[in-house]
Design an enzyme around this catalytic site. Structure first.
Site, PDB file in Angstrom:
ATOM      1  N   GLY A   9      57.988  36.716  25.523  1.00 53.65           N
ATOM      2  CA  GLY A   9      59.198  36.341  24.786  1.00 53.65           C
ATOM      3  C   GLY A   9      58.815  35.760  23.438  1.00 53.65           C
ATOM      4  O   GLY A   9      59.450  34.825  22.937  1.00 53.65           O
ATOM      5  N   GLY A  12      61.421  35.470  20.260  1.00 55.76           N
ATOM      6  CA  GLY A  12      62.614  34.626  20.297  1.00 55.76           C
ATOM      7  C   GLY A  12      62.462  33.371  19.448  1.00 55.76           C
ATOM      8  O   GLY A  12      61.457  33.182  18.763  1.00 55.76           O
ATOM      9  N   GLN A  13      63.492  32.512  19.529  1.00 59.96           N
ATOM     10  CA  GLN A  13      63.535  31.310  18.670  1.00 59.96           C
ATOM     11  C   GLN A  13      62.313  30.414  18.870  1.00 59.96           C
ATOM     12  O   GLN A  13      61.678  29.996  17.908  1.00 59.96           O
ATOM     13  CB  GLN A  13      64.820  30.517  18.956  1.00 59.96           C
ATOM     14  CG  GLN A  13      65.060  29.376  17.968  1.00 59.96           C
ATOM     15  CD  GLN A  13      66.056  28.337  18.469  1.00 59.96           C
ATOM     16  OE1 GLN A  13      66.419  28.308  19.656  1.00 59.96           O
ATOM     17  NE2 GLN A  13      66.495  27.478  17.577  1.00 59.96           N
ATOM     18  N   ASP A  35      56.685  40.859  23.967  1.00 57.92           N
ATOM     19  CA  ASP A  35      58.143  40.796  24.101  1.00 57.92           C
ATOM     20  C   ASP A  35      58.610  42.178  24.519  1.00 57.92           C
ATOM     21  O   ASP A  35      57.845  43.142  24.459  1.00 57.92           O
ATOM     22  CB  ASP A  35      58.803  40.374  22.773  1.00 57.92           C
ATOM     23  CG  ASP A  35      60.125  39.655  23.007  1.00 57.92           C
ATOM     24  OD1 ASP A  35      61.007  40.249  23.654  1.00 57.92           O
ATOM     25  OD2 ASP A  35      60.283  38.502  22.568  1.00 57.92           O
ATOM     26  N   ILE A  36      59.888  42.267  24.865  1.00 57.49           N
ATOM     27  CA  ILE A  36      60.456  43.546  25.270  1.00 57.49           C
ATOM     28  C   ILE A  36      60.728  44.433  24.051  1.00 57.49           C
ATOM     29  O   ILE A  36      60.918  45.627  24.142  1.00 57.49           O
ATOM     30  CB  ILE A  36      61.728  43.289  26.111  1.00 57.49           C
ATOM     31  CG1 ILE A  36      62.164  44.507  26.877  1.00 57.49           C
ATOM     32  CG2 ILE A  36      62.855  42.721  25.300  1.00 57.49           C
ATOM     33  CD1 ILE A  36      62.337  44.244  28.334  1.00 57.49           C
ATOM     34  N   ARG A  37      60.745  43.793  22.867  1.00 58.83           N
ATOM     35  CA  ARG A  37      60.957  44.540  21.597  1.00 58.83           C
ATOM     36  C   ARG A  37      60.079  43.912  20.529  1.00 58.83           C
ATOM     37  O   ARG A  37      59.589  42.792  20.709  1.00 58.83           O
ATOM     38  CB  ARG A  37      62.430  44.449  21.174  1.00 58.83           C
ATOM     39  CG  ARG A  37      62.834  43.002  21.042  1.00 58.83           C
ATOM     40  CD  ARG A  37      64.269  42.764  20.662  1.00 58.83           C
ATOM     41  NE  ARG A  37      64.595  41.364  20.939  1.00 58.83           N
ATOM     42  CZ  ARG A  37      64.337  40.346  20.129  1.00 58.83           C
ATOM     43  NH1 ARG A  37      63.757  40.532  18.959  1.00 58.83           N
ATOM     44  NH2 ARG A  37      64.641  39.114  20.473  1.00 58.83           N
ATOM     45  N   TYR A 143      73.160  30.122  33.891  1.00 60.91           N
ATOM     46  CA  TYR A 143      71.879  29.743  33.282  1.00 60.91           C
ATOM     47  C   TYR A 143      71.336  28.455  33.924  1.00 60.91           C
ATOM     48  O   TYR A 143      70.164  28.380  34.292  1.00 60.91           O
ATOM     49  CB  TYR A 143      72.129  29.548  31.790  1.00 60.91           C
ATOM     50  CG  TYR A 143      70.972  29.039  30.973  1.00 60.91           C
ATOM     51  CD1 TYR A 143      69.811  29.782  30.811  1.00 60.91           C
ATOM     52  CD2 TYR A 143      71.066  27.811  30.302  1.00 60.91           C
ATOM     53  CE1 TYR A 143      68.771  29.316  30.016  1.00 60.91           C
ATOM     54  CE2 TYR A 143      70.038  27.347  29.499  1.00 60.91           C
ATOM     55  CZ  TYR A 143      68.885  28.095  29.364  1.00 60.91           C
ATOM     56  OH  TYR A 143      67.862  27.638  28.571  1.00 60.91           O
ATOM     57  N   LYS A 147      67.910  27.838  36.015  1.00 64.21           N
ATOM     58  CA  LYS A 147      66.885  26.873  35.579  1.00 64.21           C
ATOM     59  C   LYS A 147      66.604  25.841  36.677  1.00 64.21           C
ATOM     60  O   LYS A 147      65.455  25.476  36.906  1.00 64.21           O
ATOM     61  CB  LYS A 147      67.315  26.175  34.281  1.00 64.21           C
ATOM     62  CG  LYS A 147      67.223  27.071  33.049  1.00 64.21           C
ATOM     63  CD  LYS A 147      65.778  27.437  32.729  1.00 64.21           C
ATOM     64  CE  LYS A 147      65.622  28.346  31.536  1.00 64.21           C
ATOM     65  NZ  LYS A 147      64.277  28.884  31.366  1.00 64.21           N
TER      66      LYS A 147
HETATM   67  C1  AKB Z   1      71.523  26.971  25.404  1.00 62.89           C
HETATM   68  O1  AKB Z   1      72.387  26.468  24.653  1.00 62.89           O
HETATM   69  O2  AKB Z   1      71.784  27.767  26.302  1.00 62.89           O
HETATM   70  C2  AKB Z   1      70.093  26.536  25.232  1.00 62.89           C
HETATM   71  C3  AKB Z   1      69.731  25.383  26.123  1.00 62.89           C
HETATM   72  C4  AKB Z   1      70.334  24.056  25.901  1.00 62.89           C
HETATM   73  O3  AKB Z   1      68.950  25.545  27.012  1.00 62.89           O
HETATM   74  N1  AKB Z   1      69.838  26.194  23.865  1.00 62.89           N
END
Ligand code: AKB
Length: 312
Positions: A9, A12-13, A35-37, A143, A147
């Site tokens: 990755g 990414g950022q 990365d995937i791209r 998400y 996590k």
């Molecule tokens: C998001 O906003 O999804 C992320 C995070 C807080 O993990 N930046």
């Protein structure tokens, strides 16, 4: 320890800045970006790069064997806002990539792993202010669920198989080199771009939504300090709370208006407001400070100064 590092990755950022930083520290040929791209020209020309799908164990194993990788940073993930739109894809990417990397650790094919968690592991029933390391979690986003599950697996693999996996719960990250994508805290990057372009900013959160945030330089330093710490100092093998500052959209707008007095913000909250409302206002990171000496250097004023200077 084998000295080659693999970043998954890398476009990414966080991945981009981590790659540049690690290449500066250890030499370009010691840090394999993947990365995937493909990523930015700068990144692609700064050292070895592999197209790699982190959910493909065989492909991952092949890259690790070929470059004799000792350390893996798994930065690929689907963030909070996008994950609400594609729950199954988010779960598959966020969990399978983690299992693959943890299994490389279990098979002794890599020696150390960094995996980022997030403030998204907390939920609406978590104490909002100075949220402690150990507390009620119950995340309400796809998400956040991925996590929190990931954290439990990291601790399990450490305890059961001795996998040296290390992690922090990143707050929203603010950076100027690479745009974030698909997060709820992304507004805190977009706002600087709009201010510098002379545009009015349409903020997708309410003006008084307070969230924990961090400037990228602090986030990279925290990551490297944790990875370099002696193993016996690391008492948390799920993921460490990590903090630097907390602010609302109104407060970040005011800090920009000190330099751009005509800058205007319009508040138009959308589905991301519910995500932000389920997260803490501020984080207690005293264990990270105590165990491996974490101290942040950037507050809101310093962050605004840096962001506007780099983007102008
Ligand atoms: C998001 O906003 O999804 C992320 C995070 C807080 O993990 N930046």
């Amino acid at each position: 320890m084998k000295h080659t590092i693999l970043i998954i990755g890398a476009c990414g950022q966080i991945g981009t800045e981590l790659t540049f930083n690690l290449r500066q520290k250890y030499g370009s040929d010691k840090v394999i970006a993947s990365d995937i791209r493909e990523g930015s020209e700068d990144l692609m020309h700064s050292g070895p790069f592999e197209i790699l799908d982190a959910t493909d164990y065989d492909a991952l194993e092949e890259v690790v064997a070929y470059y004799e990788v000792g350390e893996v940073y798994l930065m690929a993930a689907m963030l909070s806002a996008t994950a609400e739109k594609f729950p199954e894809r988010a779960w598959n990417l966020n969990m399978n990539s983690l299992f693959n990397v943890l299994n490389l650790g279990k098979e002794k094919k890599v020696e150390r792993i960094f995996w980022p968690s997030s403030i998204a592991v907390f939920g609406p029933n978590t104490p909002k202010d100075q949220t402690p390391q150990h507390t009620m979690m119950e995340p309400s986003t796809v998400y956040g669920i991925s996590k929190l599950s990931g954290e439990r697996w990291c601790e399990y693999y450490f305890k059961k198989f001795g996998v040296d996996v290390r992690s922090v719960r990143y707050p929203g990250l603010i950076s100027w080199k690479t745009m974030p994508g698909g997060g709820t805290t992304d507004y805190a990057v977009e706002i600087y771009h709009e201010a510098v372009a002379g545009n009015t900013f349409n903020c997708f959160l309410k003006g008084d939504t307070k969230l924990p945030m961090m400037y990228m330089e602090d986030a990279i330093r925290a990551t490297l300090e944790l990875m370099e710490a002696d193993a016996e100092k690391i008492r948390i093998r799920s993921s460490y709370n990590l903090a630097a500052m907390s602010f609302t959209p109104k407060e970040i707008a005011q800090s920009i208006q000190q330099r751009f007095p005509d800058f205007k913000v319009v508040y138009e909250p959308d589905y991301r407001q519910a995500i932000a409302d389920s997260w803490p206002n501020s984080i207690d990171d005293s264990l990270a400070r105590k165990d491996w000496g974490w101290t942040p250097e950037f507050d809101l004023e310093k962050t605004t100064g840096e962001m506007l200077a780099h983007l102008s």
